[in-house]
Design a protein around this motif. Structure first.
Motif, PDB file in Angstrom:
ATOM      1  N   ASP A 119     -36.034 -33.373  22.441  1.00 48.63           N
ATOM      2  CA  ASP A 119     -36.539 -32.374  21.498  1.00 48.63           C
ATOM      3  C   ASP A 119     -35.776 -32.408  20.183  1.00 48.63           C
ATOM      4  O   ASP A 119     -36.329 -32.135  19.135  1.00 48.63           O
ATOM      5  CB  ASP A 119     -36.434 -30.970  22.100  1.00 48.63           C
ATOM      6  CG  ASP A 119     -37.389 -30.767  23.258  1.00 48.63           C
ATOM      7  OD1 ASP A 119     -38.454 -31.423  23.277  1.00 48.63           O
ATOM      8  OD2 ASP A 119     -37.070 -29.958  24.145  1.00 48.63           O
ATOM      9  N   ASP A 120     -34.497 -32.724  20.250  1.00 50.42           N
ATOM     10  CA  ASP A 120     -33.656 -32.734  19.056  1.00 50.42           C
ATOM     11  C   ASP A 120     -33.151 -34.156  18.820  1.00 50.42           C
ATOM     12  O   ASP A 120     -32.031 -34.506  19.171  1.00 50.42           O
ATOM     13  CB  ASP A 120     -32.497 -31.753  19.221  1.00 50.42           C
ATOM     14  CG  ASP A 120     -31.759 -31.506  17.928  1.00 50.42           C
ATOM     15  OD1 ASP A 120     -32.168 -32.052  16.874  1.00 50.42           O
ATOM     16  OD2 ASP A 120     -30.753 -30.773  17.958  1.00 50.42           O
ATOM     17  N   SER A 143     -25.548 -35.220  20.456  1.00 53.06           N
ATOM     18  CA  SER A 143     -25.469 -35.362  21.908  1.00 53.06           C
ATOM     19  C   SER A 143     -26.659 -36.116  22.513  1.00 53.06           C
ATOM     20  O   SER A 143     -26.633 -36.464  23.689  1.00 53.06           O
ATOM     21  CB  SER A 143     -25.349 -33.979  22.565  1.00 53.06           C
ATOM     22  OG  SER A 143     -26.514 -33.218  22.297  1.00 53.06           O
ATOM     23  N   TYR A 144     -27.698 -36.369  21.727  1.00 56.19           N
ATOM     24  CA  TYR A 144     -28.868 -37.081  22.245  1.00 56.19           C
ATOM     25  C   TYR A 144     -28.519 -38.562  22.393  1.00 56.19           C
ATOM     26  O   TYR A 144     -28.182 -39.229  21.404  1.00 56.19           O
ATOM     27  CB  TYR A 144     -30.064 -36.878  21.311  1.00 56.19           C
ATOM     28  CG  TYR A 144     -31.317 -37.602  21.739  1.00 56.19           C
ATOM     29  CD1 TYR A 144     -31.851 -37.436  23.011  1.00 56.19           C
ATOM     30  CD2 TYR A 144     -31.959 -38.473  20.875  1.00 56.19           C
ATOM     31  CE1 TYR A 144     -32.995 -38.111  23.396  1.00 56.19           C
ATOM     32  CE2 TYR A 144     -33.109 -39.148  21.250  1.00 56.19           C
ATOM     33  CZ  TYR A 144     -33.617 -38.965  22.516  1.00 56.19           C
ATOM     34  OH  TYR A 144     -34.749 -39.633  22.906  1.00 56.19           O
ATOM     35  N   GLU A 175     -43.070 -38.134  14.537  1.00 56.05           N
ATOM     36  CA  GLU A 175     -41.663 -38.401  14.245  1.00 56.05           C
ATOM     37  C   GLU A 175     -41.229 -39.623  15.044  1.00 56.05           C
ATOM     38  O   GLU A 175     -41.970 -40.075  15.918  1.00 56.05           O
ATOM     39  CB  GLU A 175     -40.806 -37.177  14.587  1.00 56.05           C
ATOM     40  CG  GLU A 175     -40.883 -36.764  16.046  1.00 56.05           C
ATOM     41  CD  GLU A 175     -40.169 -35.461  16.323  1.00 56.05           C
ATOM     42  OE1 GLU A 175     -39.308 -35.051  15.532  1.00 56.05           O
ATOM     43  OE2 GLU A 175     -40.468 -34.856  17.355  1.00 56.05           O
ATOM     44  N   PRO A 176     -40.049 -40.148  14.788  1.00 58.28           N
ATOM     45  CA  PRO A 176     -39.614 -41.340  15.532  1.00 58.28           C
ATOM     46  C   PRO A 176     -39.147 -40.975  16.949  1.00 58.28           C
ATOM     47  O   PRO A 176     -37.963 -40.944  17.245  1.00 58.28           O
ATOM     48  CB  PRO A 176     -38.487 -41.906  14.672  1.00 58.28           C
ATOM     49  CG  PRO A 176     -37.975 -40.748  13.901  1.00 58.28           C
ATOM     50  CD  PRO A 176     -39.127 -39.817  13.705  1.00 58.28           C
ATOM     51  N   GLU A 236     -41.549 -41.434  25.474  1.00 61.26           N
ATOM     52  CA  GLU A 236     -42.274 -40.797  24.375  1.00 61.26           C
ATOM     53  C   GLU A 236     -42.523 -39.345  24.767  1.00 61.26           C
ATOM     54  O   GLU A 236     -42.653 -39.023  25.945  1.00 61.26           O
ATOM     55  CB  GLU A 236     -43.601 -41.520  24.130  1.00 61.26           C
ATOM     56  CG  GLU A 236     -44.514 -40.861  23.139  1.00 61.26           C
ATOM     57  CD  GLU A 236     -43.956 -40.777  21.733  1.00 61.26           C
ATOM     58  OE1 GLU A 236     -42.946 -40.067  21.547  1.00 61.26           O
ATOM     59  OE2 GLU A 236     -44.515 -41.389  20.831  1.00 61.26           O
ATOM     60  N   SER A 237     -42.596 -38.499  23.779  1.00 58.98           N
ATOM     61  CA  SER A 237     -42.910 -37.095  23.999  1.00 58.98           C
ATOM     62  C   SER A 237     -43.740 -36.611  22.822  1.00 58.98           C
ATOM     63  O   SER A 237     -43.290 -36.676  21.678  1.00 58.98           O
ATOM     64  CB  SER A 237     -41.620 -36.270  24.117  1.00 58.98           C
ATOM     65  OG  SER A 237     -41.924 -34.941  24.432  1.00 58.98           O
ATOM     66  N   ILE A 238     -44.963 -36.173  23.130  1.00 57.00           N
ATOM     67  CA  ILE A 238     -45.873 -35.694  22.088  1.00 57.00           C
ATOM     68  C   ILE A 238     -46.513 -34.402  22.573  1.00 57.00           C
ATOM     69  O   ILE A 238     -46.904 -34.294  23.735  1.00 57.00           O
ATOM     70  CB  ILE A 238     -46.989 -36.728  21.789  1.00 57.00           C
ATOM     71  CG1 ILE A 238     -46.417 -38.007  21.219  1.00 57.00           C
ATOM     72  CG2 ILE A 238     -48.004 -36.154  20.816  1.00 57.00           C
ATOM     73  CD1 ILE A 238     -47.456 -39.096  20.997  1.00 57.00           C
TER      74      ILE A 238
END
Length: 183
Positions: free
Chosen positions: A19-20, A25-26, A79-80, A103-105
């Motif tokens: 999400d971020d 930390s990602y 977004e990337p 991927e997350s959309i």
């Protein structure tokens, strides 16, 4: 370009879109790549850089003695947020193929998440991928708090020429890889 990728060694690596994406930390935040850095990527990615500069070098690892796996965060719809494995032939200096790992959309009540686990096998690396699709019915009717859900599973093997993928039914996927699916 390879210097921008962090070296990785692992037996199993969970790859997910967060999400971020810019958070320290990602783990797939990565380092920004420029036009010169991505010249080895397939042409559709080089062309995409003209309107989206969101290519990020995350990790590199040896798939085998002649190929690197380059885990790279790339542009997506908003977004990337797409994370791909690019396979680099060390001797030829070319990307031979790529595979989307994560991927997350989300848009208008529909959510799609792809999560993968790369794992070491006796003859190289495999990948278990879980596609989770959700539809929040409250978008059409605020009183309907139910959620429709679909799960799809794939198993991939990275050989010298390409990626071989096999669809798994839910029962087999949960029996064989259920330990990955716990949150």
């Amino acid at each position: 370009m390879l210097k921008k990728y962090e070296d990785a060694t692992f037996d199993t690596l969970k790859v997910y879109s967060g999400d971020d994406l810019g958070s320290e930390s990602y783990p797939f935040r990565g380092r920004l790549l420029d036009r010169d850095d991505i010249r080895l990527f397939p042409s559709e990615f080089v062309q995409q850089l003209e309107y989206d500069s969101g290519f990020f070098a995350c990790y590199k690892f040896h798939l085998d003695s002649s190929r690197y796996g380059l885990i790279t965060r790339t542009p997506s719809e908003y977004e990337p947020s797409s994370i791909k494995l690019f396979v680099l032939d060390k001797k030829k200096g070319v990307i031979t193929y790529y595979y989307e790992l994560a991927e997350s959309i989300g848009d208008a009540g529909d959510v799609s998440n792809r999560t993968s686990w790369l794992f070491r096998q006796p003859n190289g690396f495999g990948c278990f991928t879980w596609d989770e699709e959700l539809h929040y019915n409250s978008v059409e009717n605020e009183n309907d708090t139910s959620i429709q859900r679909w799960d799809y599973f794939r198993l991939a093997s990275f050989n010298k020429r390409s990626v071989d993928t096999f669809h798994l039914d839910e029962g087999k996927a949960k029996r064989q890889f259920g330990h990955f699916l716990t949150r």
